[in-house]
Write a protein that holds these residues in place. Structure first.
Motif, PDB file in Angstrom:
ATOM      1  N   ASP A   1       0.812  -1.220   0.000  1.00  0.00           N
ATOM      2  CA  ASP A   1       0.000   0.000   0.000  1.00  0.00           C
ATOM      3  C   ASP A   1       0.846   1.271   0.000  1.00  0.00           C
ATOM      4  N   VAL A   2       2.127   1.125  -0.288  1.00  0.00           N
ATOM      5  CA  VAL A   2       3.051   2.265  -0.305  1.00  0.00           C
ATOM      6  C   VAL A   2       3.415   2.599  -1.750  1.00  0.00           C
ATOM      7  N   ILE A   3       3.350   3.876  -2.090  1.00  0.00           N
ATOM      8  CA  ILE A   3       3.785   4.346  -3.408  1.00  0.00           C
ATOM      9  C   ILE A   3       4.802   5.460  -3.187  1.00  0.00           C
ATOM     10  N   ILE A   4       5.997   5.265  -3.731  1.00  0.00           N
ATOM     11  CA  ILE A   4       7.080   6.238  -3.616  1.00  0.00           C
ATOM     12  C   ILE A   4       7.156   7.021  -4.930  1.00  0.00           C
ATOM     13  N   ILE A   5       7.225   8.337  -4.827  1.00  0.00           N
ATOM     14  CA  ILE A   5       7.228   9.219  -6.000  1.00  0.00           C
ATOM     15  C   ILE A   5       8.550   9.984  -6.003  1.00  0.00           C
ATOM     16  N   TYR A   6       9.276   9.910  -7.123  1.00  0.00           N
ATOM     17  CA  TYR A   6      10.601  10.524  -7.137  1.00  0.00           C
ATOM     18  C   TYR A   6      11.065  10.852  -8.551  1.00  0.00           C
ATOM     19  N   ASP A   7      12.152  11.596  -8.618  1.00  0.00           N
ATOM     20  CA  ASP A   7      12.753  12.023  -9.881  1.00  0.00           C
ATOM     21  C   ASP A   7      13.559  10.894 -10.509  1.00  0.00           C
ATOM     22  N   ASP A   8      13.643  10.929 -11.841  1.00  0.00           N
ATOM     23  CA  ASP A   8      14.405   9.912 -12.562  1.00  0.00           C
ATOM     24  C   ASP A   8      15.220  10.567 -13.672  1.00  0.00           C
ATOM     25  N   LEU A   9      16.530  10.427 -13.570  1.00  0.00           N
ATOM     26  CA  LEU A   9      17.449  10.975 -14.568  1.00  0.00           C
ATOM     27  C   LEU A   9      17.301  10.313 -15.931  1.00  0.00           C
ATOM     28  N   ASP A  10      16.860   9.069 -15.949  1.00  0.00           N
ATOM     29  CA  ASP A  10      16.817   8.308 -17.197  1.00  0.00           C
ATOM     30  C   ASP A  10      15.543   8.528 -18.006  1.00  0.00           C
TER      31      ASP A  10
ATOM     32  N   PRO B   1      13.126  11.530 -19.831  1.00  0.00           N
ATOM     33  CA  PRO B   1      13.169  12.944 -20.209  1.00  0.00           C
ATOM     34  C   PRO B   1      12.209  13.772 -19.352  1.00  0.00           C
ATOM     35  N   PRO B   2      12.497  15.054 -19.194  1.00  0.00           N
ATOM     36  CA  PRO B   2      11.595  15.903 -18.407  1.00  0.00           C
ATOM     37  C   PRO B   2      10.161  15.800 -18.921  1.00  0.00           C
ATOM     38  N   GLY B   3       9.254  15.566 -17.984  1.00  0.00           N
ATOM     39  CA  GLY B   3       7.846  15.495 -18.343  1.00  0.00           C
ATOM     40  C   GLY B   3       7.297  14.093 -18.515  1.00  0.00           C
ATOM     41  N   LYS B   4       8.139  13.089 -18.597  1.00  0.00           N
ATOM     42  CA  LYS B   4       7.667  11.705 -18.725  1.00  0.00           C
ATOM     43  C   LYS B   4       7.461  11.116 -17.331  1.00  0.00           C
ATOM     44  N   ILE B   5       6.453  10.252 -17.210  1.00  0.00           N
ATOM     45  CA  ILE B   5       6.292   9.511 -15.961  1.00  0.00           C
ATOM     46  C   ILE B   5       6.293   8.023 -16.272  1.00  0.00           C
ATOM     47  N   ARG B   6       6.716   7.249 -15.305  1.00  0.00           N
ATOM     48  CA  ARG B   6       6.746   5.795 -15.457  1.00  0.00           C
ATOM     49  C   ARG B   6       6.394   5.180 -14.114  1.00  0.00           C
ATOM     50  N   LEU B   7       5.443   4.280 -14.120  1.00  0.00           N
ATOM     51  CA  LEU B   7       5.005   3.592 -12.912  1.00  0.00           C
ATOM     52  C   LEU B   7       5.537   2.171 -12.933  1.00  0.00           C
ATOM     53  N   ARG B   8       5.951   1.685 -11.767  1.00  0.00           N
ATOM     54  CA  ARG B   8       6.467   0.315 -11.654  1.00  0.00           C
ATOM     55  C   ARG B   8       5.954  -0.314 -10.368  1.00  0.00           C
TER      56      ARG B   8
ATOM     57  N   GLY C   1      10.409  11.986 -14.917  1.00  0.00           N
ATOM     58  CA  GLY C   1      11.635  12.327 -15.626  1.00  0.00           C
ATOM     59  C   GLY C   1      12.119  13.740 -15.372  1.00  0.00           C
ATOM     60  N   ILE C   2      13.426  13.828 -15.154  1.00  0.00           N
ATOM     61  CA  ILE C   2      14.077  15.140 -15.036  1.00  0.00           C
ATOM     62  C   ILE C   2      15.185  15.285 -16.082  1.00  0.00           C
ATOM     63  N   GLY C   3      15.436  14.218 -16.856  1.00  0.00           N
ATOM     64  CA  GLY C   3      16.489  14.259 -17.868  1.00  0.00           C
ATOM     65  C   GLY C   3      17.876  14.206 -17.252  1.00  0.00           C
ATOM     66  N   ARG C   4      18.853  14.145 -18.117  1.00  0.00           N
ATOM     67  CA  ARG C   4      20.262  14.120 -17.697  1.00  0.00           C
ATOM     68  C   ARG C   4      20.938  15.416 -18.109  1.00  0.00           C
TER      69      ARG C   4
ATOM     70  N   VAL D   1       7.146  19.544 -17.226  1.00  0.00           N
ATOM     71  CA  VAL D   1       7.346  19.032 -15.867  1.00  0.00           C
ATOM     72  C   VAL D   1       6.078  19.218 -15.038  1.00  0.00           C
ATOM     73  N   MET D   2       5.464  20.376 -15.129  1.00  0.00           N
ATOM     74  CA  MET D   2       4.251  20.611 -14.346  1.00  0.00           C
ATOM     75  C   MET D   2       3.113  19.709 -14.829  1.00  0.00           C
ATOM     76  N   GLU D   3       3.058  19.446 -16.113  1.00  0.00           N
ATOM     77  CA  GLU D   3       2.070  18.499 -16.645  1.00  0.00           C
ATOM     78  C   GLU D   3       2.337  17.098 -16.085  1.00  0.00           C
ATOM     79  N   ALA D   4       3.601  16.721 -15.987  1.00  0.00           N
ATOM     80  CA  ALA D   4       3.958  15.410 -15.429  1.00  0.00           C
ATOM     81  C   ALA D   4       3.566  15.320 -13.954  1.00  0.00           C
ATOM     82  N   VAL D   5       3.748  16.395 -13.224  1.00  0.00           N
ATOM     83  CA  VAL D   5       3.347  16.419 -11.810  1.00  0.00           C
ATOM     84  C   VAL D   5       1.838  16.189 -11.698  1.00  0.00           C
TER      85      VAL D   5
END
Length: 186
Positions: free
Chosen positions: A85-94, A96-103, A132-135, A158-162
């Motif tokens: 029941d835990v979901i961790i939300i964080y930045d990912d360098l890999d 691109p800015p604005g993309k989200i990925r759930l796992r 995504g925050i890009g590299r 980025v704001m759209e991704a948020v």
């Protein structure tokens, strides 16, 4: 109870940095759900609400990124929250800015906040939403890059991704995460 944890660093100097994008999502959810985040004994800002008839909790660890597990794990233990029941939300360098990925689970991907949570929980079996925050492209060291602010060109995506990440969290309150993944993974 579902626990949504956004990773970031405390303090004014980090407020709008790339590394704090998890905090952005928690702030958006707190606004949507009218949750007051109060300092808790778990070294984080924490608040609860009832959303769609379900009890939810929001958390922003104040331990600094690399020690996030020191906040998250005692919180999970105290409230007897299942890791599922835990979901961790964080930045990912890999991403691109604005993309989200759930796992559903996985390793840290080199993210020190996630490493800390894995270490303290003793498992990689927790859900996550990566934004995504890009590299860095100009030779800037990664440590400096993640603590930098988004460019004006990046901000709209980025704001759209948020907002999309917050939408995914809302759906995850009542929907199996695998379905949320199908709906939101790009």
């Amino acid at each position: 109870m579902k626990l949504f944890v956004g990773l970031g660093n405390p303090g004014k100097e980090y407020e709008q940095t790339r590394h704090n994008i998890g905090f952005f999502v928690i702030d958006e959810l707190a606004k949507r759900w009218n949750v007051s985040l109060k300092t808790a004994k778990f070294r984080g800002l924490f608040g609860t609400a009832s959303v769609f008839g379900e009890k939810v909790a929001l958390c922003k660890p104040l331990t600094y990124m690399n020690l996030s597990g020191e906040c998250v794990c005692p919180l999970i233990d105290f409230y007897d929250i299942a890791v599922d029941d835990v979901i961790i939300i964080y930045d990912d360098l890999d991403l691109p800015p604005g993309k989200i990925r759930l796992r559903l689970k996985g390793g840290s991907g080199g993210h020190n906040g996630v490493k800390s949570i894995i270490h303290h929980l003793g498992t990689e079996q927790f859900k996550r939403i990566r934004i995504g925050i890009g590299r860095p492209t100009n030779g800037q060291p990664v440590a400096d890059y993640v603590l930098s602010r988004f460019t004006e060109e990046e901000k709209p995506a980025v704001m759209e991704a948020v907002l999309r990440a917050a939408d995914a969290c809302e759906q995850a309150v009542t929907t199996p995460f695998i379905q949320v993944m199908n709906d939101f993974n790009e």
